[in-house]
Design a protein around this motif. Structure first.
Motif, PDB file in Angstrom:
ATOM      1  N   GLU A 235     -41.325  44.541 -31.178  1.00 12.57           N
ATOM      2  CA  GLU A 235     -41.891  45.636 -30.533  1.00 12.57           C
ATOM      3  C   GLU A 235     -41.584  46.902 -31.427  1.00 12.57           C
ATOM      4  O   GLU A 235     -40.459  47.392 -31.686  1.00 12.57           O
ATOM      5  N   LEU A 236     -42.585  47.430 -32.162  1.00 10.23           N
ATOM      6  CA  LEU A 236     -42.577  48.561 -32.814  1.00 10.23           C
ATOM      7  C   LEU A 236     -42.548  49.917 -32.199  1.00 10.23           C
ATOM      8  O   LEU A 236     -43.405  49.957 -31.337  1.00 10.23           O
ATOM      9  N   ARG A 237     -41.714  50.815 -32.270  1.00 14.65           N
ATOM     10  CA  ARG A 237     -41.447  51.747 -31.342  1.00 14.65           C
ATOM     11  C   ARG A 237     -41.415  53.428 -31.842  1.00 14.65           C
ATOM     12  O   ARG A 237     -41.105  54.361 -31.278  1.00 14.65           O
ATOM     13  N   VAL A 238     -41.406  53.251 -33.327  1.00 12.51           N
ATOM     14  CA  VAL A 238     -40.847  54.632 -34.044  1.00 12.51           C
ATOM     15  C   VAL A 238     -42.184  55.426 -34.182  1.00 12.51           C
ATOM     16  O   VAL A 238     -41.876  56.640 -34.406  1.00 12.51           O
ATOM     17  N   CYS A 239     -43.360  54.945 -33.769  1.00 12.45           N
ATOM     18  CA  CYS A 239     -44.602  55.983 -34.183  1.00 12.45           C
ATOM     19  C   CYS A 239     -44.912  57.096 -33.186  1.00 12.45           C
ATOM     20  O   CYS A 239     -44.558  56.865 -32.102  1.00 12.45           O
ATOM     21  N   ASP A 240     -45.332  58.195 -33.666  1.00  8.62           N
ATOM     22  CA  ASP A 240     -45.981  59.155 -32.667  1.00  8.62           C
ATOM     23  C   ASP A 240     -46.840  58.709 -31.979  1.00  8.62           C
ATOM     24  O   ASP A 240     -48.000  57.928 -32.853  1.00  8.62           O
ATOM     25  N   ALA A 241     -47.510  59.196 -31.055  1.00  5.97           N
ATOM     26  CA  ALA A 241     -48.833  58.795 -30.385  1.00  5.97           C
ATOM     27  C   ALA A 241     -49.799  59.463 -31.466  1.00  5.97           C
ATOM     28  O   ALA A 241     -49.468  60.442 -31.822  1.00  5.97           O
ATOM     29  N   ASN A 242     -51.002  58.824 -31.329  1.00  7.79           N
ATOM     30  CA  ASN A 242     -52.088  59.483 -32.543  1.00  7.79           C
ATOM     31  C   ASN A 242     -53.518  59.282 -31.704  1.00  7.79           C
ATOM     32  O   ASN A 242     -53.657  58.235 -31.129  1.00  7.79           O
ATOM     33  N   PRO A 243     -54.155  60.080 -32.180  1.00 10.02           N
ATOM     34  CA  PRO A 243     -55.429  60.305 -31.665  1.00 10.02           C
ATOM     35  C   PRO A 243     -56.395  59.458 -32.335  1.00 10.02           C
ATOM     36  O   PRO A 243     -57.657  59.020 -32.037  1.00 10.02           O
TER      37      PRO A 243
END
Length: 362
Positions: A235-243
């Motif tokens: 599971e990749l968890r590093v990312c900001d939420a993105n629109p």
């Protein structure tokens, strides 16, 4: 302790996106998660999970064959949430932080798990106005998962840089492209972990944490990338939420390709300080940051382009049936990230409140 890894169909995909609920006029956080759940169709309810705050929900896709399929579920869920919000005055948004909300506006969802976390982390959790994007890739066996995990450790800054969307917090310009990253790193089991030589090494660390009461389950480990034995995924968890749905699909496609590539290549290991520095460069500068590997540094965007070319040369994207979509998506690395566009707008007109519109999902 034996931590059983449940095999998954190789390289299947799942996406989790944490969504802000904001007032359609003032853009302030709207405590409307209960409204979403009360009015959701049966189809949407299967994709929705409650989250830490009463002003957010999480969209969780089913297991999918391709990133494009997974993103289609996100799009449909967001569309229905927005439709519900039209009647109740709120709108879904996806940024790594809310641009101007204050910690006094935080209200924790009254679930035992979240209340226990609040008791443990105190003021740290009270400033958790942050939202992430998580991606799961299925693996058929545990040592293959270890390889994918180790390879992802090296590439975390690349995924982060594409996703950065949190340069503003509590109504201030932080000077960073991903302030969410720095908030999350305050927790003791978050951020960059360590390489594992084998699955048994991972089991040993997990056992130490569990037996000493530091965690209750794998859900209490919040590393930037983690192995999820119950799902048979990395599971990749590093990312900001993105629109930007294309950006989410791009991140997922790149992650899937790197996991595939790791199954037959050896991952080079770097000093922990190098991993941290690379991540900082993405946190601070987004796609313009410098990335160190194999004794040299390059711009993050250039490194991503090199990896895509390598995946093409090895026919990995073709085998995953993502080659045509990647052709259409690959120009993302030559565009400004959401955070860079937000900063550019801020420097132009200094209107912080209006920047929340960058999170609106079209």
């Amino acid at each position: 302790m034996v931590l059983k890894f449940k095999p998954s169909k190789p390289f299947t995909v799942g996406i989790e996106l944490e969504i802000q609920l904001v007032d359609r006029t003032s853009f302030e956080l709207s405590e409307s998660s209960h409204i979403v759940f009360d009015n959701a169709s049966e189809r949407l309810k299967k994709l929705l999970h409650p989250e830490l705050l009463t002003s957010m929900v999480e969209i969780v896709t089913p297991v999918c064959e391709t990133p494009e399929e997974a993103v289609s579920h996100i799009k449909e869920a967001v569309k229905e949430i927005d439709h519900i919000g039209q009647d109740f005055g709120f709108k879904p948004a996806a940024l790594g932080t809310h641009v101007f909300a204050k910690k006094e506006t935080i209200h924790i969802t009254a679930k035992d798990r979240y209340l226990k976390l609040l008791e443990e982390f105190q003021i740290l959790l009270k400033q958790f106005l942050i939202y992430g994007l998580h991606v799961h890739i299925g693996l058929p066996e545990k040592e293959m998962a270890i390889k994918a995990y180790n390879a992802t450790l090296n590439h975390l800054p690349l995924f982060l840089a594409v996703s950065t969307s949190s340069p503003f917090f509590f109504g201030e310009f932080t000077g960073l492209n991903s302030y969410r990253t720095k908030i999350f790193e305050q927790l003791p089991r978050a951020g960059i972990s360590e390489y594992f030589d084998s699955y048994s090494d991972f089991e040993e660390l997990y056992t130490v944490l569990l037996k000493n009461g530091f965690i209750q389950s794998i859900k209490d480990i919040w590393w930037d990338v983690r192995i999820h034995p119950d799902f048979g995924t990395v599971e990749l968890r590093v990312c900001d939420a993105n629109p930007d749905m294309n950006r989410i699909e791009f991140i997922t496609t790149l992650f899937q390709g790197i996991c595939f590539y790791s199954s037959f290549t050896k991952t080079e290991k770097y000093f922990q300080q190098v991993l941290k520095q690379n991540k900082w460069n993405a946190t601070r500068y987004s796609l313009e940051g410098r990335f160190f590997y194999q004794g040299r540094t390059v711009k993050i965007g250039d490194r991503i382009a090199d990896i895509i070319n390598e995946l093409k040369k090895r026919d990995i994207l073709k085998e995953l049936k993502t080659d045509r979509r990647m052709e259409k998506l690959s120009d993302i690395v030559r565009k400004k990230s959401i955070s860079q566009m937000m900063i550019e707008r801020y420097r132009k007109d200094k209107n912080i409140k209006e920047l929340e519109k960058f999170g609106f999902i079209e």
